[in-house]
Design a protein around this motif. Structure first.
Motif, mmCIF file in Angstrom:
data_model
loop_
_atom_site.group_PDB
_atom_site.id
_atom_site.type_symbol
_atom_site.label_atom_id
_atom_site.label_comp_id
_atom_site.label_asym_id
_atom_site.label_seq_id
_atom_site.Cartn_x
_atom_site.Cartn_y
_atom_site.Cartn_z
ATOM 1 N N VAL A 107 0.865 -1.177 0.000
ATOM 2 C CA VAL A 107 0.000 0.000 0.000
ATOM 3 C C VAL A 107 0.902 1.227 0.000
ATOM 4 N N ARG A 108 0.804 1.993 -1.072
ATOM 5 C CA ARG A 108 1.574 3.242 -1.115
ATOM 6 C C ARG A 108 0.669 4.402 -0.698
ATOM 7 N N MET A 109 1.297 5.465 -0.257
ATOM 8 C CA MET A 109 0.566 6.639 0.189
ATOM 9 C C MET A 109 1.153 7.868 -0.490
ATOM 10 N N ALA A 110 0.301 8.623 -1.180
ATOM 11 C CA ALA A 110 0.720 9.892 -1.785
ATOM 12 C C ALA A 110 0.683 10.967 -0.708
ATOM 13 N N ILE A 111 1.848 11.595 -0.468
ATOM 14 C CA ILE A 111 2.000 12.446 0.722
ATOM 15 C C ILE A 111 2.567 13.807 0.350
ATOM 16 N N ASP A 112 1.903 14.842 0.809
ATOM 17 C CA ASP A 112 2.450 16.198 0.777
ATOM 18 C C ASP A 112 3.395 16.318 1.978
ATOM 19 N N PRO A 113 4.638 16.800 1.782
ATOM 20 C CA PRO A 113 5.576 16.893 2.916
ATOM 21 C C PRO A 113 5.013 17.607 4.141
ATOM 22 N N LYS A 114 4.126 18.574 3.912
ATOM 23 C CA LYS A 114 3.590 19.312 5.064
ATOM 24 C C LYS A 114 2.690 18.428 5.937
ATOM 25 N N ASN A 115 2.248 17.298 5.382
ATOM 26 C CA ASN A 115 1.389 16.384 6.146
ATOM 27 C C ASN A 115 2.147 15.129 6.592
ATOM 28 N N PHE A 116 3.471 15.212 6.624
ATOM 29 C CA PHE A 116 4.291 14.023 6.878
ATOM 30 C C PHE A 116 4.008 13.405 8.253
ATOM 31 N N LYS A 117 3.863 14.239 9.259
ATOM 32 C CA LYS A 117 3.620 13.715 10.604
ATOM 33 C C LYS A 117 2.296 12.958 10.648
ATOM 34 N N ARG A 118 1.273 13.495 10.007
ATOM 35 C CA ARG A 118 -0.022 12.827 9.963
ATOM 36 C C ARG A 118 0.072 11.513 9.178
ATOM 37 N N ALA A 119 0.898 11.515 8.123
ATOM 38 C CA ALA A 119 1.058 10.317 7.295
ATOM 39 C C ALA A 119 1.699 9.171 8.082
ATOM 40 N N ILE A 120 2.574 9.505 9.007
ATOM 41 C CA ILE A 120 3.226 8.463 9.810
ATOM 42 C C ILE A 120 2.197 7.703 10.641
ATOM 43 N N VAL A 121 1.236 8.415 11.199
ATOM 44 C CA VAL A 121 0.166 7.770 11.973
ATOM 45 C C VAL A 121 -0.603 6.806 11.076
ATOM 46 N N LEU A 122 -0.921 7.250 9.861
ATOM 47 C CA LEU A 122 -1.639 6.396 8.920
ATOM 48 C C LEU A 122 -0.791 5.192 8.532
ATOM 49 N N ALA A 123 0.495 5.413 8.300
ATOM 50 C CA ALA A 123 1.395 4.330 7.890
ATOM 51 C C ALA A 123 1.477 3.237 8.946
ATOM 52 N N LYS A 124 1.541 3.615 10.191
ATOM 53 C CA LYS A 124 1.619 2.618 11.261
ATOM 54 C C LYS A 124 0.359 1.753 11.295
ATOM 55 N N ALA A 125 -0.777 2.377 11.021
ATOM 56 C CA ALA A 125 -2.025 1.622 10.998
ATOM 57 C C ALA A 125 -2.075 0.670 9.799
ATOM 58 N N VAL A 126 -1.555 1.113 8.652
ATOM 59 C CA VAL A 126 -1.496 0.255 7.464
ATOM 60 C C VAL A 126 -0.551 -0.915 7.705
ATOM 61 N N LYS A 127 0.598 -0.617 8.297
ATOM 62 C CA LYS A 127 1.593 -1.660 8.573
ATOM 63 C C LYS A 127 1.018 -2.712 9.527
ATOM 64 N N ALA A 128 0.249 -2.266 10.480
ATOM 65 C CA ALA A 128 -0.328 -3.198 11.461
ATOM 66 C C ALA A 128 -1.316 -4.164 10.814
ATOM 67 N N MET A 129 -1.806 -3.807 9.623
ATOM 68 C CA MET A 129 -2.731 -4.680 8.913
ATOM 69 C C MET A 129 -2.003 -5.713 8.056
ATOM 70 N N GLY A 130 -0.664 -5.652 8.033
ATOM 71 C CA GLY A 130 0.112 -6.679 7.357
ATOM 72 C C GLY A 130 0.612 -6.343 5.968
ATOM 73 N N PHE A 131 0.495 -5.093 5.541
ATOM 74 C CA PHE A 131 0.940 -4.693 4.207
ATOM 75 C C PHE A 131 2.350 -4.104 4.237
ATOM 76 N N GLN A 132 3.059 -4.227 3.123
ATOM 77 C CA GLN A 132 4.224 -3.378 2.919
ATOM 78 C C GLN A 132 3.725 -1.950 2.762
#
Length: 514
Positions: A107-132
């Protein structure tokens, strides 16, 4: 060149910006069969998204039956979907990603650098579901101005499987790629990827530079199909790698699918041009350029001038006299560019001549020469390169005694008014009945009618369009404008020629002579 890198093809996802994420079923099947045979490790099949406003097609939402079908067609490939981080929150993930588990690896995520901190929270949730998890971080060419977001990479090596540098504006050069890679490596040991756009036709050399400097994932699309100027052409990268002996290539499979997408390209016309080159060179957003080019309303020179003004923060400096004339006319006949405005021109001219309190407003210049001999007052609603088209259509400017009407000041596209018509050119004070457009010939024509105080509007020549991408966009824009003018209620609006537009009353022009 190091051998340790993999290729991700994202044609269906990035190419969707031209097709609204709808693709012919047979084309997709042939594409998938080619992917299965080619030395490509990852295939990004589209977005997964919460419902958004307006129509977005099959590969923007990738229903589970689509993922299942594509997985069956490409059983040895790692399938990828992408989330647009600005629209997705952790609470959306269960519904979006649970159906993906049997089919999708990353699962890739298109990210604006200004939202990087918010994207990390989302990434951890995606990772916990078992995806790269892949981070596609945009606006690479502007990172040097503020790279502080990269400090947040520290400690995320077990969360992010690949960090993509995305050349959103298509403006970086090989040295920029090298420097940016060094910058990211100073913050993290995460696997790096590169997604190059082709505004300056640097996508191939930038991608090769990225590989030479340690990037392990490289994006491409068939024929470069992608947003704006498009991307690295997958077939170009594969051909180059084949020529160097790095990989073997089945050119039969490759050539067949490339031919199919070249046919598509002839219709949608992706690829770089002067406006895209300018936007790339000065890191200006491609979205606006894509809209201007896609509408086929403006010449390249106008678009480049508009981009130049945008870069220099300049407003259009030509201020015209404002159109005046409240309660000037009872009725306006507004002529579109459709064939019916010419086919029925004899009747339309006779209808106008019955009452001197009727004016003719041309939404564009296509039929100017057909109506030059009409005694009624006439107005030309002009945008884009309609001024030049007007002069070309009528030939002898001395024949032109009508008023030319332009959008309100300041105009995004700038104003190019031939000297021959400046003396009878005016502008609108504003567009006050719709927000759909401020510079289409239809919206200028309707606003002109409103400013002239008319009570009745006869439409002619608004026939509608075919289903090509450009025509679909114009038709959709026109329908929105018509919907908004109808909402006002106080005007009697009737189409006196056949039209495909909805919600408009239609009455044969010939019935008006009974």
């Amino acid at each position: 060149m190091p051998n340790k890198f993999e290729i991700l093809d994202c044609t269906l996802r990035d190419g969707g910006y031209y097709t609204n994420w709808d693709f012919n079923v047979e084309l997709v099947e042939d594409y998938c069969k080619a992917m299965e045979e080619l030395p490509i490790e990852y295939v990004e099949i589209g977005y997964r998204s919460i419902p958004l406003k307006g129509y977005l097609g099959e590969y923007f939402y990738c229903p589970d039956y689509v993922m299942k079908r594509l997985s069956a067609l490409m059983p040895t490939k790692k399938l990828v979907i992408i989330l647009d981080e600005k629209n997705i929150r952790p609470e959306h993930l269960k519904d979006l990603l649970e159906p993906c588990k049997p089919f999708v690896s990353m699962v890739r995520m298109a990210i604006d650098p200004k939202n990087f901190k918010r994207a990390i929270v989302l990434a951890k949730a995606v990772k916990a579901m078992g995806f790269q998890v892949g981070f596609n971080v945009m606006y690479m060419s502007s990172w040097k101005e503020d790279a502080s977001f990269l400090d947040l990479l520290v400690g995320l090596d077990d969360v992010i499987d690949c960090f993509y540098m995305v050349d959103s504006f298509g403006g970086v050069l090989p040295e920029d790629v090298k420097e940016t890679i060094e910058l990211v490596k100073s913050k993290s040991n995460v696997t790096l990827g590169f997604h190059g756009h082709n505004n300056l036709e640097m996508a191939l050399i930038n991608s090769l530079t990225a590989i030479e400097n340690g990037c392990e994932l490289i994006d491409g699309t068939i024929t470069g199909m992608g947003r704006g100027a498009g991307n690295l052409r997958t077939e170009l990268l594969l051909t180059y790698l084949n020529s160097t002996g790095i990989l073997d290539l089945n050119f039969t499979k490759l050539s067949y699918v490339v031919d199919e997408f070249e046919t598509l390209k002839a219709n949608y016309k992706w690829g770089t041009n002067l406006p895209y080159m300018f936007s790339g060179a000065f890191s200006l957003p491609q979205k606006q350029v894509m809209e201007w080019v896609g509408m086929n309303r403006y010449p390249i020179g106008n678009i480049v001038n508009a981009l130049k003004n945008q870069k220099e923060a300049l407003e259009d400096n030509i201020k015209l006299q404002v159109l005046e004339g409240k309660s000037t006319f009872e009725t306006a006949i507004i002529l579109g560019g459709g064939l019916s405005a010419k086919t029925h021109s004899t009747a339309i001219k006779k209808l106008a001549s019955k009452n001197s309190n009727t004016c003719i407003i041309h939404a564009g210049a296509r039929h100017a020469d057909t109506y030059l001999n009409v005694e009624n007052a006439q107005y030309f609603a002009l945008a884009g390169f309609e001024s030049e088209k007007l002069l070309k259509t009528i030939g002898d400017v001395s024949k032109l005694k009508q008023t030319c009407v332009y959008p309100p000041f300041p105009r995004k596209m700038g104003t190019i008014i031939p000297n021959e018509i400046k003396e009878f050119s005016v502008e609108l004070s504003d567009i006050n009945f719709t927000s759909v457009s401020v510079d289409s010939p239809m919206v200028i024509g309707l606003q002109t009618a409103l400013d002239l105080g008319v009570k009745n509007i006869y439409l002619a020549g608004f026939d509608g369009y075919d289903n090509s991408k450009t025509h679909f966009k114009i038709a959709d824009e026109n329908q929105g404008i018509l919907n908004d003018i109808l909402k006002r209620g106080e005007l009697n609006i009737v189409s006196i020629t056949s039209t495909q537009y909805k919600n408009i009353k239609v009455k044969s022009i010939y019935s008006l002579f009974q």
